[in-house]
Design a protein around this motif. Structure first.
Motif, PDB file in Angstrom:
ATOM      1  N   ILE A  10      36.091  73.667  -3.772  1.00  0.00           N
ATOM      2  CA  ILE A  10      35.973  73.184  -5.136  1.00  0.00           C
ATOM      3  C   ILE A  10      36.355  74.613  -5.847  1.00  0.00           C
ATOM      4  N   VAL A  11      35.530  75.618  -5.432  1.00  0.00           N
ATOM      5  CA  VAL A  11      35.807  76.904  -6.201  1.00  0.00           C
ATOM      6  C   VAL A  11      37.356  77.393  -6.068  1.00  0.00           C
ATOM      7  N   LEU A  12      37.676  77.211  -4.587  1.00  0.00           N
ATOM      8  CA  LEU A  12      39.017  77.640  -4.377  1.00  0.00           C
ATOM      9  C   LEU A  12      40.145  77.060  -5.208  1.00  0.00           C
ATOM     10  N   HIS A  13      39.753  75.608  -5.380  1.00  0.00           N
ATOM     11  CA  HIS A  13      40.730  74.927  -6.292  1.00  0.00           C
ATOM     12  C   HIS A  13      40.651  75.284  -7.555  1.00  0.00           C
ATOM     13  N   ALA A  14      39.700  75.373  -8.340  1.00  0.00           N
ATOM     14  CA  ALA A  14      39.653  75.743  -9.467  1.00  0.00           C
ATOM     15  C   ALA A  14      40.344  77.386  -9.738  1.00  0.00           C
ATOM     16  N   ARG A  15      40.045  78.317  -8.888  1.00  0.00           N
ATOM     17  CA  ARG A  15      40.808  79.643  -8.895  1.00  0.00           C
ATOM     18  C   ARG A  15      42.290  79.562  -8.579  1.00  0.00           C
ATOM     19  N   ASP A  16      42.584  78.850  -7.247  1.00  0.00           N
ATOM     20  CA  ASP A  16      44.076  78.977  -6.716  1.00  0.00           C
ATOM     21  C   ASP A  16      44.831  77.879  -7.277  1.00  0.00           C
ATOM     22  N   ILE A  17      44.218  76.806  -7.603  1.00  0.00           N
ATOM     23  CA  ILE A  17      44.988  75.494  -7.868  1.00  0.00           C
ATOM     24  C   ILE A  17      45.870  74.986  -6.764  1.00  0.00           C
ATOM     25  N   GLY A  18      46.468  75.674  -6.096  1.00  0.00           N
ATOM     26  CA  GLY A  18      47.226  75.156  -4.862  1.00  0.00           C
ATOM     27  C   GLY A  18      47.730  76.283  -4.065  1.00  0.00           C
ATOM     28  N   CYS A  19      48.660  76.248  -3.248  1.00  0.00           N
ATOM     29  CA  CYS A  19      48.856  77.074  -2.200  1.00  0.00           C
ATOM     30  C   CYS A  19      49.303  78.451  -2.903  1.00  0.00           C
ATOM     31  N   THR A  20      48.845  79.377  -2.354  1.00  0.00           N
ATOM     32  CA  THR A  20      48.928  80.886  -2.949  1.00  0.00           C
ATOM     33  C   THR A  20      50.169  81.469  -2.413  1.00  0.00           C
ATOM     34  N   PHE A  21      50.801  81.059  -1.487  1.00  0.00           N
ATOM     35  CA  PHE A  21      51.869  81.701  -0.841  1.00  0.00           C
ATOM     36  C   PHE A  21      52.993  81.772  -1.805  1.00  0.00           C
ATOM     37  N   PRO A  22      53.894  83.033  -2.243  1.00  0.00           N
ATOM     38  CA  PRO A  22      54.781  83.047  -3.159  1.00  0.00           C
ATOM     39  C   PRO A  22      55.702  82.065  -3.138  1.00  0.00           C
ATOM     40  N   GLY A  23      55.983  81.320  -4.477  1.00  0.00           N
ATOM     41  CA  GLY A  23      57.156  80.380  -4.582  1.00  0.00           C
ATOM     42  C   GLY A  23      56.443  78.742  -4.319  1.00  0.00           C
ATOM     43  N   CYS A  24      55.495  78.822  -3.423  1.00  0.00           N
ATOM     44  CA  CYS A  24      55.108  77.463  -2.889  1.00  0.00           C
ATOM     45  C   CYS A  24      54.395  76.535  -4.090  1.00  0.00           C
ATOM     46  N   GLY A  25      54.746  75.092  -4.199  1.00  0.00           N
ATOM     47  CA  GLY A  25      54.210  74.356  -5.178  1.00  0.00           C
ATOM     48  C   GLY A  25      53.213  73.310  -4.724  1.00  0.00           C
ATOM     49  N   LYS A  26      52.725  73.648  -3.575  1.00  0.00           N
ATOM     50  CA  LYS A  26      51.916  72.304  -2.715  1.00  0.00           C
ATOM     51  C   LYS A  26      50.547  72.516  -3.511  1.00  0.00           C
ATOM     52  N   PRO A  27      49.948  71.408  -3.882  1.00  0.00           N
ATOM     53  CA  PRO A  27      48.746  71.235  -4.748  1.00  0.00           C
ATOM     54  C   PRO A  27      47.460  71.722  -3.683  1.00  0.00           C
ATOM     55  N   GLY A  28      46.463  72.059  -4.400  1.00  0.00           N
ATOM     56  CA  GLY A  28      45.277  72.692  -3.510  1.00  0.00           C
ATOM     57  C   GLY A  28      44.845  71.361  -2.565  1.00  0.00           C
ATOM     58  N   TYR A  29      45.024  70.007  -2.854  1.00  0.00           N
ATOM     59  CA  TYR A  29      44.320  69.004  -1.891  1.00  0.00           C
ATOM     60  C   TYR A  29      45.240  68.851  -0.624  1.00  0.00           C
ATOM     61  N   LEU A  30      46.321  69.480  -0.535  1.00  0.00           N
ATOM     62  CA  LEU A  30      47.189  69.426   0.422  1.00  0.00           C
ATOM     63  C   LEU A  30      47.150  70.957   1.367  1.00  0.00           C
ATOM     64  N   CYS A  31      46.229  71.768   0.971  1.00  0.00           N
ATOM     65  CA  CYS A  31      46.111  73.103   1.640  1.00  0.00           C
ATOM     66  C   CYS A  31      44.905  73.135   2.515  1.00  0.00           C
ATOM     67  N   GLN A  32      45.064  74.371   3.060  1.00  0.00           N
ATOM     68  CA  GLN A  32      43.557  74.897   4.008  1.00  0.00           C
ATOM     69  C   GLN A  32      43.223  75.855   3.537  1.00  0.00           C
ATOM     70  N   ALA A  33      41.923  76.305   3.851  1.00  0.00           N
ATOM     71  CA  ALA A  33      41.342  77.550   3.457  1.00  0.00           C
ATOM     72  C   ALA A  33      41.714  78.515   4.675  1.00  0.00           C
ATOM     73  N   HIS A  34      42.092  79.740   3.991  1.00  0.00           N
ATOM     74  CA  HIS A  34      42.569  80.743   4.773  1.00  0.00           C
ATOM     75  C   HIS A  34      41.606  82.054   4.455  1.00  0.00           C
ATOM     76  N   HIS A  35      41.098  82.814   5.619  1.00  0.00           N
ATOM     77  CA  HIS A  35      40.468  83.960   5.388  1.00  0.00           C
ATOM     78  C   HIS A  35      41.470  84.922   5.161  1.00  0.00           C
ATOM     79  N   ARG A  36      41.341  85.783   3.934  1.00  0.00           N
ATOM     80  CA  ARG A  36      42.358  86.931   3.759  1.00  0.00           C
ATOM     81  C   ARG A  36      42.067  87.802   4.936  1.00  0.00           C
ATOM     82  N   THR A  37      40.973  88.215   5.190  1.00  0.00           N
ATOM     83  CA  THR A  37      40.884  89.083   6.576  1.00  0.00           C
ATOM     84  C   THR A  37      40.634  88.154   7.653  1.00  0.00           C
ATOM     85  N   GLU A  38      41.571  88.142   8.596  1.00  0.00           N
ATOM     86  CA  GLU A  38      41.438  87.150   9.699  1.00  0.00           C
ATOM     87  C   GLU A  38      40.109  87.098  10.442  1.00  0.00           C
ATOM     88  N   TRP A  39      39.472  85.708  10.514  1.00  0.00           N
ATOM     89  CA  TRP A  39      38.245  85.408  11.117  1.00  0.00           C
ATOM     90  C   TRP A  39      38.035  86.230  12.352  1.00  0.00           C
TER      91      TRP A  39
END
Length: 150
Positions: free
Chosen positions: A41-70
């Motif tokens: 929910i917090v990610l959706h509020a901040r990012d809204i959707g995919c954060t990859f440059p130019g991507c328009g996919k909405p947040g409900y079609l995205c995965q949570a990714h670790h900025r520093t790999e797990w």
């Protein structure tokens, strides 16, 4: 907030900070790999959707990714996660041949937002890039200002 988090650093499994007025979570950190529903929910509020440059996919079609790999020691704290769609998630990695996600540093005009660093074969200078698609107000930024400037 930083002092509060530093003081609570000994907590291993769960750290939640709630708004005093309405009880809503304003920070939720976990030591588990998968993000929780509250973190999404917090990610959706901040990012809204995919954060990859130019991507328009909405947040409900995205995965949570670790900025520093797990597997590289990344934490499953909401400020260390970002939303990314499955095809772009597969491009992420830790070598110079992979895309990597970082947070825009303090002092940056978009501090805290996810920047994607392209692989060396895509951009020799590996200049970080933001996705403005889900933040249309950013398109109105005067042309003399770039996202790299603070």
């Amino acid at each position: 907030m930083r002092d509060l988090l530093r003081l609570a650093a000994h907590a291993r499994h769960y750290l939640a900070i709630f708004d005093n007025d309405d009880g809503r979570p304003i920070y939720l950190g976990r030591s588990k790999r998968l993000g929780t529903a509250d973190q999404r929910i917090v990610l959706h509020a901040r990012d809204i959707g995919c954060t990859f440059p130019g991507c328009g996919k909405p947040g409900y079609l995205c995965q949570a990714h670790h900025r520093t790999e797990w597997h590289e020691g990344g934490h499953t704290d909401v400020d260390q996660l970002t939303l990314v769609c499955e095809p772009h998630h597969r491009l992420a990695g830790t070598t110079t041949a992979d895309w990597s996600a970082i947070a825009a540093p303090p002092g940056h005009r978009r501090a805290g937002r996810t920047q994607w660093v392209p692989p060396a074969h895509y951009d020799l200078h590996r200049k970080p890039r933001l996705n403005h698609f889900h933040h249309p107000g950013e398109y109105l930024t005067p042309s003399g200002q770039s996202d790299a400037s603070a």
